[in-house]
Design a protein around this motif. Structure first.
Motif, mmCIF file in Angstrom:
data_model
loop_
_atom_site.group_PDB
_atom_site.id
_atom_site.type_symbol
_atom_site.label_atom_id
_atom_site.label_comp_id
_atom_site.label_asym_id
_atom_site.label_seq_id
_atom_site.Cartn_x
_atom_site.Cartn_y
_atom_site.Cartn_z
ATOM 1 N N GLN A 118 0.871 -1.152 0.261
ATOM 2 C CA GLN A 118 -0.119 0.028 -0.095
ATOM 3 C C GLN A 118 0.742 1.189 -0.259
ATOM 4 O O GLN A 118 1.642 1.389 1.026
ATOM 5 N N THR A 122 -2.697 6.219 0.118
ATOM 6 C CA THR A 122 -3.881 5.340 -0.715
ATOM 7 C C THR A 122 -4.586 4.596 0.156
ATOM 8 O O THR A 122 -4.422 3.999 1.220
ATOM 9 N N ALA A 126 -7.191 0.351 -3.199
ATOM 10 C CA ALA A 126 -6.659 1.195 -4.274
ATOM 11 C C ALA A 126 -5.995 0.291 -5.469
ATOM 12 O O ALA A 126 -5.074 -0.212 -5.013
ATOM 13 N N SER A 128 -4.031 1.162 -7.628
ATOM 14 C CA SER A 128 -2.531 1.810 -7.810
ATOM 15 C C SER A 128 -1.700 0.874 -6.998
ATOM 16 O O SER A 128 -0.230 0.594 -7.513
ATOM 17 N N GLU A 169 -6.071 0.774 -13.443
ATOM 18 C CA GLU A 169 -7.338 1.429 -13.415
ATOM 19 C C GLU A 169 -8.477 0.965 -14.342
ATOM 20 O O GLU A 169 -9.583 0.737 -14.490
#
Length: 186
Positions: A118, A122, A126, A128, A169
């Motif tokens: 992580q 965020t 997420a 990403s 995404e």
């Protein structure tokens, strides 16, 4: 941990490397090193932190002492000790100290990968974060000279991170999960 366990962990790590890191081109520098057989995967059998640090010492020195034409980079996989991401991050601080102790700061760097990786600021879920998620806690030992060389060959290296996030995404969590299901079915 048995030899069979080690082989399975290594195979899962290699699968992640091929399907995600290379397959999605998350790291455009990895494919050439992989195809040339220059990536070492070392699965730790450590039972405590001291064992792990001894393994890290050996792997750093092996990378330092082996020509890049024979060994470009090493993935040190620790399947038992650092399942907790916060503990993993604390160990990363120690690994940075190990680099300094060996005089390897600026010569080798350690990139972190973890199943619960992580980025700061965020949400845990997420997408990403998946750029640095791996099947097991993994410490990627990278020669800085190799990074410099790769960056020269890839002039827009600064855009890799943004491209990776945009790709993930677009895929979404479902796409990421489907990647693993598809790959296992083939």
């Amino acid at each position: 941990m048995t030899d069979t366990d080690i082989q399975e962990i290594s195979a899962q790590t290699r699968h992640w490397l091929q399907a995600a890191v290379i397959g999605l081109n998350l790291c455009p520098f990895a494919k050439a090193a992989f195809n040339k057989g220059l990536i070492r995967i070392e699965v730790s059998r450590a039972r405590h932190l001291d064992d792990f640090l001894e393994l890290l010492d050996r792997e750093l020195l092996l990378l330092r002492d082996t020509p890049a034409e024979e060994l470009e980079t090493t993935l040190v996989v620790e399947p038992n000790l650092f399942a907790d991401f916060e503990l993993f991050n604390e160990v990363l601080d120690i690994t940075d100290q190990v680099l300094v102790e060996h005089g390897l700061d600026g010569i080798i760097q350690i990139a972190p990968f973890h199943p619960q990786f992580q980025f700061a600021d965020t949400a845990a879920d997420a997408i990403s974060n998946y750029t640095n998620r791996s099947p097991y806690p993994t410490f990627h030992l990278i020669r800085e000279a190799s990074i410099d060389k790769a960056m020269q060959a890839f002039p827009d290296a600064a855009t890799i991170y943004e491209r990776n996030i945009a790709l993930l995404e677009q895929m979404g969590i479902e796409g990421w999960q489907a990647l693993w299901k598809q790959d296992k079915a083939s």
